[in-house]
Scaffold this active site. Structure first.
Site, PDB file in Angstrom:
ATOM      1  N   PRO A  64       0.802  -1.233   0.000  1.00  0.00           N
ATOM      2  CA  PRO A  64       0.000   0.000   0.000  1.00  0.00           C
ATOM      3  C   PRO A  64       0.833   1.281   0.000  1.00  0.00           C
ATOM      4  O   PRO A  64       2.053   1.269   0.204  1.00  0.00           O
ATOM      5  CB  PRO A  64      -0.807  -0.108   1.301  1.00  0.00           C
ATOM      6  N   GLU A  65       0.135   2.379  -0.193  1.00  0.00           N
ATOM      7  CA  GLU A  65       0.721   3.715  -0.082  1.00  0.00           C
ATOM      8  C   GLU A  65       1.401   3.888   1.276  1.00  0.00           C
ATOM      9  O   GLU A  65       0.845   3.521   2.306  1.00  0.00           O
ATOM     10  CB  GLU A  65      -0.386   4.763  -0.244  1.00  0.00           C
TER      11      GLU A  65
END
Length: 346
Positions: A64-65
Site C-alpha cells: 500500500p501507499e
C-alpha cells in the site's frame, strides 16, 4: 483473507497458425499496516509477507501507499491556519526519522527481498530528500535491481503540509517480461491527465497503492481498468487504533467515533480488476492478508478491440496532452570549467 485458488507461473505459448501468444501472470497485494515509528520492524513485516506471497507463486507483489514510513492518518502535526506549536514540530521530527533515503540502506534491503524471492516488487514508502518528504512508489526487479520510483504529483489536503510534490521526471512505466508496470498513488487516480500519461506509456499492470478504503474507491478502480484497458491492482492498508502511537489529538476517521484499541481505522478494500471490468480478487474489508489473482494478459487486447483511449478512440486533432518530464529543481549549479593550458606552444 481473499485469494484465488489456482496456482500458475508465467506461461508463454508460441504463436501457431497466426494465433497470438497468451500469458498468465500471478500477482499479490499485501494488505497490512505499517509498524509506526519503527522502520526496521516494518521492513521485517514486509519481508514476511513477500516470502509468503512468493511461496504461493506470486511474480509481482504490491504494497500500500506509504507502507514504509507510514501513512499518518489522523495526525495533525499541530497545524491550523496561522497556528504552529512545538508538539507538532516534534511529531514531524519523528515522522521524518521514519522516512527513508532513495537510494539508501532500506532500498538495498528491499531489492534483496525481491531478489531472494524472485518477484517484481512495488513498495509504497515515505522518501526523504534532505528535509522534504515525498510519498513514493518504489520498483524492484526479480534480479534485485532497484528500477526507479514514482513520486506522488499532488498530495491531498493536509498531506500538502508534510509532503512535497513530485514532478514529471518520475512517472515511469517499466517494460518487463510480465507486462508494462507503473503506478498512480491514491487520489492521483482521480487526475484524468495523469492517467492518460500512463495509458500513453502503454501501462498494462496499473498499480494503485492508496490510503482510501472507502466503498466509493472501488468505483474508481473499476472505471480505470475499463478506461485504460489494463489490469488494476489497488493496495490499501488495513489498520486498527492499536497500530498507531497513542496521542490525544489524533482524529482517526470521520465515519466512526469508536476509540477502542481494536477499532478499525483503515478498512482496506484492496482489489484486483481486469481490463474487462471483472473483479478477480477482493475487495477485502475485513483483515490483514494477501489478495492474489492470475492475470490473463490476453484480456488487454480483448478489451482494446472496443476502446483504446490513446489509440483508435482518441482524437489528437481535437484533444492533445503534453507531459513535461524535466526535473523541477529549485537550484541549479553551473560549474565554470577552466580551459586547460595548451602545452604545444611551449
Amino acid at each position: 483473507m481473499s485469494t484465488t485458488e489456482e496456482m500458475s507461473a508465467v506461461k508463454n505459448t508460441t504463436p501457431f497458425n497466426g494465433v497470438a501468444p497468451s500469458s498468465t501472470v500471478r500477482v499479490t497485494i499485501v494488505q497490512s499496516s505499517t509498524v509506526y515509528n519503527d522502520t526496521p520492524a516494518t521492513l521485517d513485516k514486509a519481508e514476511k509477507y513477500i516470502v509468503e506471497a512468493a511461496s504461493n507463486g506470486a511474480e509481482l507483489v504490491l504494497f500500500p501507499e506509504a507502507f514504509i514510513g507510514g501513512y499518518p492518518r489522523g495526525f495533525r502535526f499541530g497545524l491550523a491556519v496561522g497556528v504552529h506549536n512545538e508538539e507538532g514540530r516534534d511529531e514531524f521530527r519523528k515522522y521524518h526519522a521514519s522516512a527513508i533515503h532513495v537510494p539508501g540502506p532500506e532500498v538495498a534491503r528491499l531489492a534483496d527481498f525481491a531478489r531472494k524471492n524472485h518477484v517484481y516488487l512495488v513498495m509504497g514508502a515515505i522518501e526523504k530528500d534532505g528535509y522534504t518528504l515525498y510519498c513514493t512508489a518504489l520498483f524492484f526487479s526479480p534480479q534485485g535491481q532497484f528500477l526507479g520510483k514514482h513520486r506522488k504529483l499532488m498530495p491531498t489536503t493536509l498531506e500538502r503540509c508534510i509532503w512535497g510534490q513530485g514532478d514529471g521526471s518520475t512517472i515511469p512505466v517499466y517494460d518487463t517480461p510480465i507486462g508494462k508496470i507503473g503506478a498512480a498513488i491514491c487520489w492521483e487516480n482521480r487526475m484524468p491527465l495523469y492517467r492518460t500519461a500512463l495509458y500513453a506509456k502503454g501501462i498494462e499492470i496499473y498499480c494503485a497503492p492508496t490510503a482510501d478504503g472507502s466503498k466509493e474507491w472501488q468505483s474508481s478502480m473499476l472505471h480505470i481498468a475499463i478506461e485504460g484497458g489494463c489490469f488494476v491492482l489497488s493496495a490499501c492498508q488495513f489498520c486498527q487504533r492499536k497500530d498507531f502511537p497513542d496521542h490525544p489529538d489524533y482524529l482517526f476517521t470521520d465515519w466512526d467515533d469508536n476509540k477502542e484499541h481494536d477499532a478499525i481505522v483503515s478498512q482496506g478494500g484492496s482489489v484486483i480488476i481486469s481490463p474487462l471490468g471483472q473483479v478477480l480478487a477482493g475487495p477485502n474489508f475485513e483483515s490483514e492478508g494477501l489478495i492474489t489473482a492470475n492475470l490473463d494478459l490476453g484480456d488487454i487486447a480483448r478489451a482494446k478491440l472496443y476502446f483504446d483511449s490513446v489509440g483508435h478512440y482518441s482524437r489528437p486533432d481535437v484533444l492533445h496532452l503534453t507531459v513535461n518530464e524535466q526535473p523541477r529543481k529549485p537550484v541549479t549549479f553551473v560549474t565554470k570549467v577552466e580551459k586547460a593550458e595548451d602545452d604545444s606552444n611551449k
